[in-house]
Design an enzyme around this catalytic site. Structure first.
Site, PDB file in Angstrom:
ATOM      1  CG  MET A   1      -1.686  -1.023   1.369  1.00 47.45           C
ATOM      2  SD  MET A   1      -3.561  -0.881   2.307  1.00 47.45           S
ATOM      3  CE  MET A   1      -2.511  -0.343   3.532  1.00 47.45           C
TER       4      MET A   1
ATOM      5  CD  GLU B   1      15.960  -0.419   4.148  1.00 49.55           C
ATOM      6  OE1 GLU B   1      15.972  -1.971   3.851  1.00 49.55           O
ATOM      7  OE2 GLU B   1      16.408   0.326   3.573  1.00 49.55           O
ATOM      8  N   GLY B   2      10.973  -2.147   5.506  1.00 46.05           N
ATOM      9  CA  GLY B   2      10.786  -3.878   5.347  1.00 46.05           C
ATOM     10  C   GLY B   2       9.625  -4.266   4.009  1.00 46.05           C
ATOM     11  CG  HIS B   3       6.684  -1.889   2.378  1.00 45.52           C
ATOM     12  ND1 HIS B   3       6.882  -0.788   2.783  1.00 45.52           N
ATOM     13  CD2 HIS B   3       5.877  -2.441   2.357  1.00 45.52           C
ATOM     14  CE1 HIS B   3       5.490  -0.772   3.004  1.00 45.52           C
ATOM     15  NE2 HIS B   3       4.673  -1.988   2.885  1.00 45.52           N
TER      16      HIS B   3
ATOM     17  CD  GLN C   1      -5.929  -3.983   2.108  1.00 43.32           C
ATOM     18  OE1 GLN C   1      -6.437  -3.667   1.485  1.00 43.32           O
ATOM     19  NE2 GLN C   1      -5.096  -3.910   3.111  1.00 43.32           N
TER      20      GLN C   1
ATOM     21  CE  LYS D   1       4.156  -4.556  11.714  1.00 41.77           C
ATOM     22  NZ  LYS D   1       2.614  -3.860  10.886  1.00 41.77           N
TER      23      LYS D   1
ATOM     24  CB  SER E   1       3.058   2.527   6.302  1.00 42.17           C
ATOM     25  OG  SER E   1       3.742   1.596   5.289  1.00 42.17           O
ATOM     26  NE  ARG E   2      -2.747   1.787  10.368  1.00 45.71           N
ATOM     27  CZ  ARG E   2      -2.863   0.978   9.613  1.00 45.71           C
ATOM     28  NH1 ARG E   2      -2.525  -0.024   8.923  1.00 45.71           N
ATOM     29  NH2 ARG E   2      -4.398   0.909   8.532  1.00 45.71           N
TER      30      ARG E   2
HETATM   31  P1  AMP Z   1       1.386  -2.455   3.555  1.00 48.79           P
HETATM   32  O1  AMP Z   1       1.726  -2.211   2.684  1.00 48.79           O
HETATM   33  O2  AMP Z   1       1.195  -2.076   4.848  1.00 48.79           O
HETATM   34  O3  AMP Z   1       0.142  -4.210   2.936  1.00 48.79           O
HETATM   35  O4  AMP Z   1       2.328  -4.161   3.670  1.00 48.79           O
HETATM   36  C1  AMP Z   1       2.511  -4.813   2.355  1.00 48.79           C
HETATM   37  C2  AMP Z   1       3.500  -6.136   3.097  1.00 48.79           C
HETATM   38  O5  AMP Z   1       4.562  -5.886   3.599  1.00 48.79           O
HETATM   39  C3  AMP Z   1       3.031  -7.120   3.203  1.00 48.79           C
HETATM   40  O6  AMP Z   1       2.621  -8.368   3.334  1.00 48.79           O
HETATM   41  C4  AMP Z   1       3.098  -6.671   4.804  1.00 48.79           C
HETATM   42  O7  AMP Z   1       2.857  -7.714   5.961  1.00 48.79           O
HETATM   43  C5  AMP Z   1       4.398  -6.521   4.645  1.00 48.79           C
HETATM   44  N1  AMP Z   1       5.346  -5.771   5.471  1.00 48.79           N
HETATM   45  C6  AMP Z   1       5.067  -4.558   6.291  1.00 48.79           C
HETATM   46  N2  AMP Z   1       6.358  -4.565   6.711  1.00 48.79           N
HETATM   47  C7  AMP Z   1       6.785  -5.124   7.377  1.00 48.79           C
HETATM   48  C8  AMP Z   1       7.438  -5.802   8.120  1.00 48.79           C
HETATM   49  N3  AMP Z   1       8.289  -4.779   8.841  1.00 48.79           N
HETATM   50  N4  AMP Z   1       7.961  -7.064   7.746  1.00 48.79           N
HETATM   51  C9  AMP Z   1       8.685  -7.655   7.412  1.00 48.79           C
HETATM   52  N5  AMP Z   1       6.809  -7.067   5.602  1.00 48.79           N
HETATM   53  C10 AMP Z   1       6.171  -5.848   5.795  1.00 48.79           C
END
Ligand code: AMP
Length: 279
Positions: free
Chosen positions: A27, A32-34, A58, A146, A183-184
């Site tokens: 989203m 760095e997680g992404h 969602q 996560k 992101s939050r």
């Molecule tokens: P989001 O943009 O929050 O919908 O996340 C997109 C993808 O990145 C999802 O599969 C999340 O589980 C993953 N994600 C987000 N934050 C992390 C994190 N800190 N570590 C691992 N995966 C993450």
């Protein structure tokens, strides 16, 4: 890196090349997680595609949707730096413009934790992930632990509907001090970001108790809640221990059963979730 905002143009481009493709749905407001997911995707396929779409379906809370951080130029810069081949940044009308209301219902795993807290959330996730799978036709898709419940629900969806894609799990990426990247987190004040480290402290404390031989989840949860209560502003929604496969709540740990502790709560008006493997 090629950036597309219409399904038609992306599909035409993807058809040109038959090399394997890994998809990372996001989203945006990338961190760095992404990017760790992008790197994992790179190791699984010859081409990597990333979608950036804040999916209204969602969000069960209009203000959460409105406040969701967005920074598309920065996102594209980060993805360029990772050598991503395709980025899909659709306008909402390109995804839902002619939408007539078909939805994908999550498996029974959607009835615990985030399910009751965010009515309609997993239906929205399953529906948009299906749409993205159908557009990209990727060989694999990477999801982060996560959002472990989401990951398990996607795995069930792929299996139940015989979707032709493999799901790859990515470990949780954490900031220094243990806070799970999100992101939050950008919406937390500097002080709250520091205070939010208590979440990892509570989860990690449980892991240490398990390493010391503790098998009662009641004891783990009591200790976890005690640690979390050190930050009085933290509003706990749930702290619970669940089987990794069935997501059923577990009262006694055993070596044959992989379990995780899950957290959800609010700090400074920001909803945070996290989890940890208890083995
Ligand atoms: P989001 O943009 O929050 O919908 O996340 C997109 C993808 O990145 C999802 O599969 C999340 O589980 C993953 N994600 C987000 N934050 C992390 C994190 N800190 N570590 C691992 N995966 C993450």
């Amino acid at each position: 890196m090629k950036v597309f905002d219409t399904i038609h143009d992306l599909r035409n481009e993807l058809k040109k090349d038959k090399e394997t493709l890994a998809l990372v749905p996001t989203m945006g407001a990338l961190h760095e997680g992404h990017l760790s997911l992008v790197d994992l995707a790179r190791s699984k396929a010859e081409r990597v595609g990333v979608s950036i779409f804040v999916n209204p379906m969602q969000f069960n809370n209009a203000s959460d949707l409105e406040k969701y951080p967005r920074d598309i130029e920065r996102d594209l810069e980060l993805l360029r730096g990772r050598g991503v081949e395709y980025v899909f940044t659709p306008h909402i009308d390109h995804v839902y413009g002619s939408y007539q209301g078909t939805k994908v219902t999550p498996s029974k795993l959607g009835s615990v934790m985030e399910g009751p807290m965010r009515p309609g959330h997993f239906e929205g996730v399953c529906t948009v992930v299906n749409i993205l799978f159908n557009i990209f036709k990727a060989d694999v898709a990477v999801f982060g632990e996560k959002d472990f419940q989401q990951l398990r629900i996607i795995e069930d969806m792929v299996s139940d509907l015989s979707l032709d894609i493999s799901i790859i799990r990515a470990e949780i990426s954490r900031e220094e001090g243990g806070l799970a990247r999100s992101s939050r987190n950008e919406r937390l004040s500097t002080e709250d970001r520091e205070k939010a480290r208590i979440i990892f402290k509570a989860l990690d404390g449980a892991v240490n108790l398990v390493k010391g031989g503790e098998v009662s989840t009641e004891v783990l949860l009591e200790k976890g809640k005690q640690i979390l209560s050190e930050i009085s502003e933290l509003e706990l929604e749930y702290l619970s221990v669940h089987d990794e496969g069935s997501l059923e709540e577990v009262s006694l740990l055993s070596v044959e059963r992989k379990c995780r502790m899950f957290f959800a709560g609010y700090l400074g008006g920001v909803r945070l979730i996290d989890n940890i493997a208890l083995y």
